[in-house]
Design an enzyme around this catalytic site. Structure first.
Site, PDB file in Angstrom:
ATOM      1  N   GLU A  83       0.954  -1.435   0.186  1.00 30.68           N
ATOM      2  CA  GLU A  83       0.450   0.084   0.288  1.00 30.68           C
ATOM      3  C   GLU A  83       0.450   1.601   0.009  1.00 30.68           C
ATOM      4  OE1 GLU A  83      -3.065  -0.230   2.471  1.00 30.68           O
ATOM      5  OE2 GLU A  83      -3.401   1.982   3.092  1.00 30.68           O
ATOM      6  N   LYS A 270      -7.276  -0.964  12.005  1.00 32.29           N
ATOM      7  CA  LYS A 270      -6.690  -0.884  10.265  1.00 32.29           C
ATOM      8  C   LYS A 270      -5.599  -0.301  10.167  1.00 32.29           C
ATOM      9  CE  LYS A 270      -6.069  -1.040   5.843  1.00 32.29           C
ATOM     10  NZ  LYS A 270      -5.255  -0.539   5.091  1.00 32.29           N
ATOM     11  N   ASP A 286       4.888 -14.267  12.208  1.00 28.97           N
ATOM     12  CA  ASP A 286       3.357 -14.841  11.576  1.00 28.97           C
ATOM     13  C   ASP A 286       2.296 -14.040  11.446  1.00 28.97           C
ATOM     14  OD1 ASP A 286       0.800 -15.586  11.185  1.00 28.97           O
ATOM     15  OD2 ASP A 286       1.573 -17.910  12.476  1.00 28.97           O
ATOM     16  N   HIS A 384      -2.967  10.743  -0.268  1.00 26.96           N
ATOM     17  CA  HIS A 384      -2.506   9.629  -0.606  1.00 26.96           C
ATOM     18  C   HIS A 384      -3.090   9.221  -2.036  1.00 26.96           C
ATOM     19  CE1 HIS A 384      -3.989   5.567   1.404  1.00 26.96           C
ATOM     20  NE2 HIS A 384      -3.606   5.609   2.602  1.00 26.96           N
TER      21      HIS A 384
HETATM   22  P1  NDP Z   1      10.144 -22.725  15.749  1.00 27.37           P
HETATM   23  O1  NDP Z   1       9.530 -24.324  16.121  1.00 27.37           O
HETATM   24  O2  NDP Z   1      10.952 -22.770  14.402  1.00 27.37           O
HETATM   25  O3  NDP Z   1      11.249 -23.219  16.509  1.00 27.37           O
HETATM   26  C1  NDP Z   1      11.993 -22.347  17.640  1.00 27.37           C
HETATM   27  C2  NDP Z   1      12.929 -22.498  17.749  1.00 27.37           C
HETATM   28  O4  NDP Z   1      14.108 -21.822  17.739  1.00 27.37           O
HETATM   29  C3  NDP Z   1      12.754 -23.680  18.789  1.00 27.37           C
HETATM   30  O5  NDP Z   1      12.678 -24.887  18.788  1.00 27.37           O
HETATM   31  C4  NDP Z   1      14.265 -23.597  19.290  1.00 27.37           C
HETATM   32  O6  NDP Z   1      15.269 -24.561  18.727  1.00 27.37           O
HETATM   33  C5  NDP Z   1      14.984 -22.530  18.244  1.00 27.37           C
HETATM   34  N1  NDP Z   1      15.981 -21.117  19.017  1.00 27.37           N
HETATM   35  C6  NDP Z   1      17.169 -20.731  18.926  1.00 27.37           C
HETATM   36  N2  NDP Z   1      17.584 -19.711  20.229  1.00 27.37           N
HETATM   37  C7  NDP Z   1      15.981 -19.598  20.406  1.00 27.37           C
HETATM   38  C8  NDP Z   1      15.235 -19.293  21.463  1.00 27.37           C
HETATM   39  N3  NDP Z   1      16.652 -18.216  22.739  1.00 27.37           N
HETATM   40  N4  NDP Z   1      14.486 -19.075  21.939  1.00 27.37           N
HETATM   41  C9  NDP Z   1      13.833 -19.832  21.756  1.00 27.37           C
HETATM   42  N5  NDP Z   1      13.815 -20.695  21.304  1.00 27.37           N
HETATM   43  C10 NDP Z   1      15.504 -20.596  20.432  1.00 27.37           C
HETATM   44  O7  NDP Z   1       9.310 -21.827  15.359  1.00 27.37           O
HETATM   45  P2  NDP Z   1       8.061 -21.711  17.033  1.00 27.37           P
HETATM   46  O8  NDP Z   1       8.433 -22.585  17.795  1.00 27.37           O
HETATM   47  O9  NDP Z   1       8.509 -20.032  17.619  1.00 27.37           O
HETATM   48  O10 NDP Z   1       6.855 -21.890  15.685  1.00 27.37           O
HETATM   49  C11 NDP Z   1       6.627 -20.107  14.975  1.00 27.37           C
HETATM   50  C12 NDP Z   1       5.913 -20.821  13.864  1.00 27.37           C
HETATM   51  O11 NDP Z   1       4.594 -21.787  13.690  1.00 27.37           O
HETATM   52  C13 NDP Z   1       5.483 -19.705  12.319  1.00 27.37           C
HETATM   53  O12 NDP Z   1       5.853 -20.470  11.787  1.00 27.37           O
HETATM   54  C14 NDP Z   1       4.373 -19.652  12.572  1.00 27.37           C
HETATM   55  O13 NDP Z   1       3.687 -19.148  11.400  1.00 27.37           O
HETATM   56  C15 NDP Z   1       3.925 -21.149  12.676  1.00 27.37           C
HETATM   57  N6  NDP Z   1       2.511 -22.031  13.527  1.00 27.37           N
HETATM   58  C16 NDP Z   1       1.761 -21.160  13.755  1.00 27.37           C
HETATM   59  C17 NDP Z   1       0.753 -21.568  14.123  1.00 27.37           C
HETATM   60  C18 NDP Z   1      -0.379 -20.504  15.515  1.00 27.37           C
HETATM   61  O14 NDP Z   1       0.036 -19.456  15.622  1.00 27.37           O
HETATM   62  N7  NDP Z   1      -1.559 -21.090  15.559  1.00 27.37           N
HETATM   63  C19 NDP Z   1       0.612 -22.641  14.156  1.00 27.37           C
HETATM   64  C20 NDP Z   1       0.928 -23.552  13.752  1.00 27.37           C
HETATM   65  C21 NDP Z   1       2.254 -22.977  13.552  1.00 27.37           C
HETATM   66  P3  NDP Z   1      15.411 -25.798  20.426  1.00 27.37           P
HETATM   67  O15 NDP Z   1      14.685 -26.968  19.693  1.00 27.37           O
HETATM   68  O16 NDP Z   1      17.194 -26.024  19.528  1.00 27.37           O
HETATM   69  O17 NDP Z   1      15.167 -25.396  21.672  1.00 27.37           O
END
Ligand code: NDP
Length: 430
Positions: A83, A270, A286, A384
């Site tokens: 936009e 918005k 997200d 705009h």
């Molecule tokens: P990830 O699954 O990528 O998990 C984050 C990973 O980052 C952790 O597993 C961790 O790995 C690693 N990590 C490294 N450093 C850190 C730190 N300092 N603190 C925390 N984690 C760290 O991402 P999210 O669990 O955040 O999930 C986000 C994703 O899920 C987005 O893509 C979203 O679109 C999607 N999603 C959203 C939903 C919703 O909103 N309802 C439902 C399902 C999915 P380690 O295991 O080594 O600790």
């Protein structure tokens, strides 16, 4: 230290001069600047592994909003958005507030919530007691399912229970909903929490005697709030047609209107999301999750209302405030491999999730200010449509230098629309 003077007259520079200015000002490395030459292309391989049935990549313009002073730090804020006017409006509000301290923020501890929804419970009151008594066991089971987050210093630490009684009139059955509170640290935590919630289902079913319908994160992130505030003397708000006090008072009135009228509140919010979504998208977060939570929060009183509050301070200043749930991540999802997301984080100095919340909520407040100030003074169409004229010129088929020539002629024409743009282009090409 950032040298922000390189960024002055940024909008008048060519694209390559802008990138060079970002490098000179110290917010972008030479190496990362090269990524802009191929338009931050996502490789075919990465794109194919991100979604199903992938065909191509879909691009958005990526730019920076300037002049942001947030908790005494200067930022060039990356925005990905289609936009016109949003980047300019954010930058101009930030410029106006910077001499008066910019934006100050506060964030709550980043705690996310997961739910297990239970049905068919033989005795809900008894189940509540048993589950409460087993809190430590439930937390342990959740943390055992994702030990790495515990090793990093986070993890689940509290449960709560929400008993929703059967409502015969509404035709809804009884539910017992277990909430698990989880510190996901630098991650948004959706996958971390979903893993935990599914893992505790057998234990929670056994303890309650009920059946789990589902276990999943709640996007209503009421325990992960970010607040931005700002203030400005009314004298700084004067325009050619309005005194500073008049502008201030009309902004306060506009804020009241958006509190009491949902039709206005949705448009008002918005405008806030114009800025928030643009940064959320640019940083690889997200935006559906953020939007869902933000709009639910706007309805927390039972009516959908304005998320910002603009008031007259004791000394006559205009004072603004915005609080929203902001469960964004500094790691996780596509953040580590999406070239646009990586550069966006770099431009901001690779902030922690907490700092990124502060930046995003400030942009939302700035964006809202610009929109309502324009609405209660000149109206938004003047600014705009000047930018919209470029989109119309492109839609009419203008290319290269023709775009600016057609858009300038359109700005002066009485009817700024596609037909006029086509007429101007045709007569220019003859
Ligand atoms: P990830 O699954 O990528 O998990 C984050 C990973 O980052 C952790 O597993 C961790 O790995 C690693 N990590 C490294 N450093 C850190 C730190 N300092 N603190 C925390 N984690 C760290 O991402 P999210 O669990 O955040 O999930 C986000 C994703 O899920 C987005 O893509 C979203 O679109 C999607 N999603 C959203 C939903 C919703 O909103 N309802 C439902 C399902 C999915 P380690 O295991 O080594 O600790």
């Amino acid at each position: 230290d950032k040298e922000t003077h390189y960024l002055s007259k940024f909008y008048q520079k060519s694209k390559s001069e802008r990138i060079e200015a970002l490098v000179k000002s110290g917010v972008l490395s030479e190496e990362s600047a090269k990524a802009f030459t191929d338009d931050l292309q996502l490789s075919a391989e990465i794109a194919d592994s991100m979604i199903e049935n992938q065909l191509a990549t879909y691009q958005l313009p990526f730019g920076v909003a300037l002049n942001f002073l947030i908790d005494d730090e200067a930022y060039a804020v990356p925005m990905a958005i289609e936009e016109p006017s949003v980047v300019a409006a954010a930058s101009s509000a930030a410029k106006l507030f910077a001499p008066y301290g910019g934006f100050k923020t506060a964030t709550t501890t980043r705690t996310m919530i997961g739910q297990v929804i239970l049905t068919d419970i033989p005795d809900c009151l008894q189940a509540i007691k048993v589950l409460e008594d087993a809190e430590a066991t439930i937390i342990q089971a959740a943390n055992d399912a994702h030990p790495s987050i515990v090793r990093r210093g986070g993890g689940a630490d509290v449960i709560s229970l929400n008993h929703i009684k059967e409502d015969i009139a509404a035709g809804t059955p009884e539910f017992l909903i277990l909430h698990l509170y989880v510190k996901t640290l630098e991650a948004m935590g959706a996958n971390i929490i979903n893993t935990m919630m599914e893992a505790i289902i057998p234990l929670v079913e056994e303890l309650s005697g009920g059946k789990a319908l589902m276990g999943i994160l709640s996007n209503y992130a009421t325990e992960c709030l970010a607040t931005a505030t700002c203030r400005i003397p009314s004298t700084a708000l004067a325009t050619n047609d309005w005194s500073g006090e008049e502008v201030r008072d009309r902004i306060v009135l506009a804020s009241h209107a958006a509190v009491v009228d949902p039709y206005r509140a949705v448009t008002h919010n918005k405008g806030i999301m114009n800025g928030i979504d643009a940064v959320v998208i640019a940083t690889g977060n997200d935006w559906r999750a953020i939007s869902a939570g933000v709009h639910a929060y706007a309805s927390r009183s039972g009516q959908y209302r304005s998320l910002t509050n603009w008031s007259k301070g004791e000394n006559g200043d205009l004072v603004g405030e915005l609080t929203i749930p902001l469960p964004i991540g500094a790691v996780g999802g596509s953040i580590s491999f999406h070239p646009g997301a990586k550069i966006a984080h770099e431009l901001l100095g690779n902030p922690s999730a907490d700092t990124l919340e502060s930046i995003i909520v400030s942009v939302g407040l700035a964006q809202n200010f610009s929109a309502i100030r324009a609405l209660v003074t000149d109206g938004i169409q003047r600014g705009h449509m000047a930018l919209h004229s470029r989109s119309l010129a492109i839609s009419a088929g203008a290319q290269g230098d023709e775009i600016m020539i057609v858009s300038e002629k359109l700005n002066q024409s009485k009817n700024m629309n596609l037909a006029t743009a086509k007429e101007i282009l045709e007569s220019f090409r003859q």
